[in-house]
Design a protein around this motif. Structure first.
Motif, mmCIF file in Angstrom:
data_model
loop_
_atom_site.group_PDB
_atom_site.id
_atom_site.type_symbol
_atom_site.label_atom_id
_atom_site.label_comp_id
_atom_site.label_asym_id
_atom_site.label_seq_id
_atom_site.Cartn_x
_atom_site.Cartn_y
_atom_site.Cartn_z
ATOM 1 N N MET A 138 0.861 -1.183 0.000
ATOM 2 C CA MET A 138 0.000 0.000 0.000
ATOM 3 C C MET A 138 0.896 1.232 0.000
ATOM 4 O O MET A 138 1.918 1.274 0.701
ATOM 5 C CB MET A 138 -0.881 0.040 1.253
ATOM 6 N N ILE A 139 0.505 2.230 -0.758
ATOM 7 C CA ILE A 139 1.271 3.466 -0.827
ATOM 8 C C ILE A 139 0.618 4.508 0.084
ATOM 9 O O ILE A 139 -0.575 4.781 -0.048
ATOM 10 C CB ILE A 139 1.344 3.997 -2.269
ATOM 11 N N LYS A 140 1.403 5.056 1.004
ATOM 12 C CA LYS A 140 0.888 6.061 1.942
ATOM 13 C C LYS A 140 0.953 7.448 1.301
ATOM 14 O O LYS A 140 2.020 7.898 0.878
ATOM 15 C CB LYS A 140 1.701 6.059 3.236
ATOM 16 N N ILE A 141 -0.202 8.100 1.247
ATOM 17 C CA ILE A 141 -0.307 9.451 0.688
ATOM 18 C C ILE A 141 -1.003 10.336 1.725
ATOM 19 O O ILE A 141 -2.090 9.991 2.196
ATOM 20 C CB ILE A 141 -1.118 9.454 -0.617
ATOM 21 N N PRO A 142 -0.404 11.478 2.096
ATOM 22 C CA PRO A 142 -1.043 12.338 3.098
ATOM 23 C C PRO A 142 -2.275 13.037 2.540
ATOM 24 O O PRO A 142 -2.325 13.403 1.363
ATOM 25 C CB PRO A 142 0.060 13.347 3.453
ATOM 26 N N ALA A 143 -3.245 13.238 3.425
ATOM 27 C CA ALA A 143 -4.523 13.827 3.028
ATOM 28 C C ALA A 143 -4.475 15.352 3.050
ATOM 29 O O ALA A 143 -5.353 16.017 3.594
ATOM 30 C CB ALA A 143 -5.637 13.323 3.942
ATOM 31 N N THR A 144 -3.436 15.910 2.428
ATOM 32 C CA THR A 144 -3.399 17.356 2.230
ATOM 33 C C THR A 144 -4.370 17.721 1.117
ATOM 34 O O THR A 144 -4.857 16.841 0.389
ATOM 35 C CB THR A 144 -1.986 17.805 1.847
ATOM 36 N N ASN A 162 -2.929 3.836 1.351
ATOM 37 C CA ASN A 162 -3.124 4.148 2.763
ATOM 38 C C ASN A 162 -3.126 5.670 2.857
ATOM 39 O O ASN A 162 -2.077 6.311 2.740
ATOM 40 C CB ASN A 162 -1.990 3.540 3.591
ATOM 41 N N VAL A 163 -4.297 6.257 3.038
ATOM 42 C CA VAL A 163 -4.403 7.715 3.162
ATOM 43 C C VAL A 163 -4.042 8.091 4.596
ATOM 44 O O VAL A 163 -4.683 7.650 5.545
ATOM 45 C CB VAL A 163 -5.823 8.211 2.832
ATOM 46 N N THR A 164 -3.026 8.913 4.747
ATOM 47 C CA THR A 164 -2.507 9.204 6.079
ATOM 48 C C THR A 164 -2.698 10.671 6.444
ATOM 49 O O THR A 164 -3.097 11.497 5.619
ATOM 50 C CB THR A 164 -1.017 8.795 6.169
ATOM 51 N N LEU A 165 -2.445 10.980 7.706
ATOM 52 C CA LEU A 165 -2.482 12.350 8.244
ATOM 53 C C LEU A 165 -3.878 12.978 8.179
ATOM 54 O O LEU A 165 -4.051 14.105 7.754
ATOM 55 C CB LEU A 165 -1.466 13.239 7.521
ATOM 56 N N ILE A 166 -4.896 12.220 8.600
ATOM 57 C CA ILE A 166 -6.257 12.760 8.664
ATOM 58 C C ILE A 166 -6.571 13.125 10.110
ATOM 59 O O ILE A 166 -6.389 12.312 11.020
ATOM 60 C CB ILE A 166 -7.298 11.745 8.164
ATOM 61 N N SER A 198 -7.981 0.186 0.260
ATOM 62 C CA SER A 198 -7.558 1.450 0.858
ATOM 63 C C SER A 198 -7.950 1.492 2.327
ATOM 64 O O SER A 198 -8.935 0.866 2.742
ATOM 65 C CB SER A 198 -8.199 2.635 0.118
ATOM 66 N N VAL A 199 -7.146 2.214 3.096
ATOM 67 C CA VAL A 199 -7.490 2.540 4.476
ATOM 68 C C VAL A 199 -7.357 4.050 4.640
ATOM 69 O O VAL A 199 -6.571 4.690 3.942
ATOM 70 C CB VAL A 199 -6.591 1.810 5.500
ATOM 71 N N ALA A 200 -8.132 4.604 5.545
ATOM 72 C CA ALA A 200 -8.074 6.029 5.858
ATOM 73 C C ALA A 200 -7.540 6.176 7.274
ATOM 74 O O ALA A 200 -8.229 5.834 8.241
ATOM 75 C CB ALA A 200 -9.462 6.655 5.735
ATOM 76 N N LEU A 269 -8.637 3.458 9.782
ATOM 77 C CA LEU A 269 -7.447 2.976 10.487
ATOM 78 C C LEU A 269 -7.112 3.967 11.589
ATOM 79 O O LEU A 269 -7.021 5.176 11.350
ATOM 80 C CB LEU A 269 -6.278 2.823 9.509
ATOM 81 N N TRP A 270 -6.953 3.463 12.808
ATOM 82 C CA TRP A 270 -6.570 4.320 13.931
ATOM 83 C C TRP A 270 -5.044 4.368 13.994
ATOM 84 O O TRP A 270 -4.387 3.348 14.221
ATOM 85 C CB TRP A 270 -7.153 3.809 15.242
ATOM 86 N N ALA A 271 -4.482 5.543 13.749
ATOM 87 C CA ALA A 271 -3.036 5.744 13.740
ATOM 88 C C ALA A 271 -2.634 6.604 14.931
ATOM 89 O O ALA A 271 -3.479 7.230 15.574
ATOM 90 C CB ALA A 271 -2.604 6.417 12.441
ATOM 91 N N SER A 272 -1.335 6.629 15.201
ATOM 92 C CA SER A 272 -0.825 7.389 16.345
ATOM 93 C C SER A 272 -1.533 6.935 17.622
ATOM 94 O O SER A 272 -2.130 7.717 18.353
ATOM 95 C CB SER A 272 -1.036 8.900 16.123
ATOM 96 N N THR A 273 -1.471 5.619 17.880
ATOM 97 C CA THR A 273 -2.206 5.053 19.011
ATOM 98 C C THR A 273 -1.340 4.810 20.242
ATOM 99 O O THR A 273 -1.816 4.260 21.226
ATOM 100 C CB THR A 273 -2.887 3.730 18.602
ATOM 101 N N GLY A 274 -0.077 5.201 20.178
ATOM 102 C CA GLY A 274 0.744 5.177 21.382
ATOM 103 C C GLY A 274 0.396 6.366 22.267
ATOM 104 O O GLY A 274 0.304 7.500 21.798
#
Length: 371
Positions: A138-144, A162-166, A198-200, A269-274
């Motif tokens: 999966m290619i990570k692309i920021p949601a700018t 993988n849509v990141t930074l949402i 895809s994941v968001a 997708l839940w990211a930054s979960t630390g």
């Protein structure tokens, strides 16, 4: 309790557990395979900081670094990272097959310098997919804002994203729109929609870090009582938005038509979960966001904590939507400007991406010189 049992319960609740870490040593030693076999890990996410840490610790990269002497550093980074991601994809290939392509995914990120460059992002997404050469990448692309058309064009090319930074619901709705439009374009181009995934990635802990700082500055008892509640509430409302797509008067008919052509949901997708605040339970952003059909990508420290004492007490998202709205309204009433919060977090996130890339560049340059 047997090691891995709590994580197995999390997986049984419908949460896909992805590891937020990767190194050549973890792959070569069989450590990644053991996490898959014993601790319910079904995916991996990466970023430049993870790769910088991997390259700077251990000797696994020595032979390749020696071969890369004289190469441009960006080309060296591409070679190192795509090799690792390819190998991880191979470890996870059986999972990918067993889940009909849903899991067994490994994500690799486009360069942060391209976050505001639509065409550059699309070009590199194609390059990375080609270099890795595995169907479960999966290619990570920021949601700018410039990232949104890049997401659409990359999906349209049949590449999983993988849509990141949402951070905000408003941006998340735009991501959903980009995904649907990309699938419509992909169908028009003759791609098999069932093979596009895809994941968001909705960021969690950073929201509390920023909001809590503002609540402390406000300083009232009412404000302080809201600490540690914004991130989970925001994520729960994001999931409500995800659930509402089928009933949306604009998006619903489009989604139904795409499903008939084989389209897959873009899973939250839940990211930054630390957990960043040591006063909070170290499993907070896992246990409070349990709901079927989602992904939780965890650093190993968080995974270990959940494996040791995490609890699954049923769905903690769907029935909590109204409570989440009340929390967000309460934050507004005490003076938290959430629109400003998410803008600050996006700006900081882009800067962290850039800093992370510079760290990787410096690490690889130093390692090549020393090899």
């Amino acid at each position: 309790m047997i090691m891995g049992e709590r994580l197995a319960r999390l997986a049984e609740a419908g949460v896909s557990i992805w590891l937020d870490d990767l190194s050549r040593e973890r792959i070569a030693s069989g450590g990644l395979a053991r996490l898959v076999g014993e601790r319910s890990v079904v995916g991996v996410t990466t970023n430049p900081t993870i790769f910088a840490s991997a390259v700077s610790s251990g000797d696994s990269y020595g032979p390749q670094l020696n071969e890369l002497k004289g190469e441009a550093v960006d080309d060296a980074i591409t070679a190192i990272t795509t090799d690792d991601v390819r190998a991880a994809c191979d470890v996870l290939a059986p999972v990918n097959k067993d889940t009909d392509g849903v899991d067994g995914r490994v994500s690799i990120e486009v360069e942060p310098a391209l976050a505001m460059d639509t065409e550059g992002t699309v070009a590199q997404a194609r390059q990375l997919r080609e270099r890795v050469g595995r169907p479960n990448v999966m290619i990570k692309i920021p949601a700018t804002v410039p990232g949104l058309p890049a997401i659409r064009q990359t999906i349209a090319a049949g590449i999983s994203v993988n849509v990141t930074l949402i951070f905000s619901l408003e941006r998340y709705r735009a991501v959903i729109e980009a995904y649907l439009a990309g699938l419509e374009d992909a169908a028009e181009a003759g791609h098999d929609l069932s093979r596009i995934h895809s994941v968001a990635s909705f960021f969690v802990s950073r929201v509390d870090a920023e909001v809590d700082k503002r609540l402390d500055a406000i300083g009232t008892d009412e404000a302080r009582a809201l600490k540690g509640r914004a991130a989970v509430a925001n994520a729960r409302l994001a999931h409500e938005l995800f659930r509402s797509v089928a009933d949306d008067p604009d998006l619903g008919p489009r989604w139904k038509a795409l499903v008939e052509k084989g389209a897959r949901p873009q899973r939250p997708l839940w990211a930054s979960t630390g957990v960043k605040n040591p006063d909070y339970p170290d499993t907070l952003y896992v246990s409070e966001l349990v709901t079927a059909g989602t992904v939780n990508t965890m650093p190993e420290k968080t995974m270990d904590a959940f494996d040791d004492h995490g609890e699954v007490v049923g769905d903690r998202v769907v029935a909590q939507a109204e409570e989440a709205r009340e929390t967000m309204a309460a934050l507004e009433s005490v003076g938290v400007d959430f629109a400003d919060v998410v803008q600050v977090l996006e700006d900081e996130g882009l800067q962290k991406f850039a800093d992370s890339w510079e760290e990787l560049v410096g690490t690889v340059q130093e390692a090549i010189s020393a090899s």
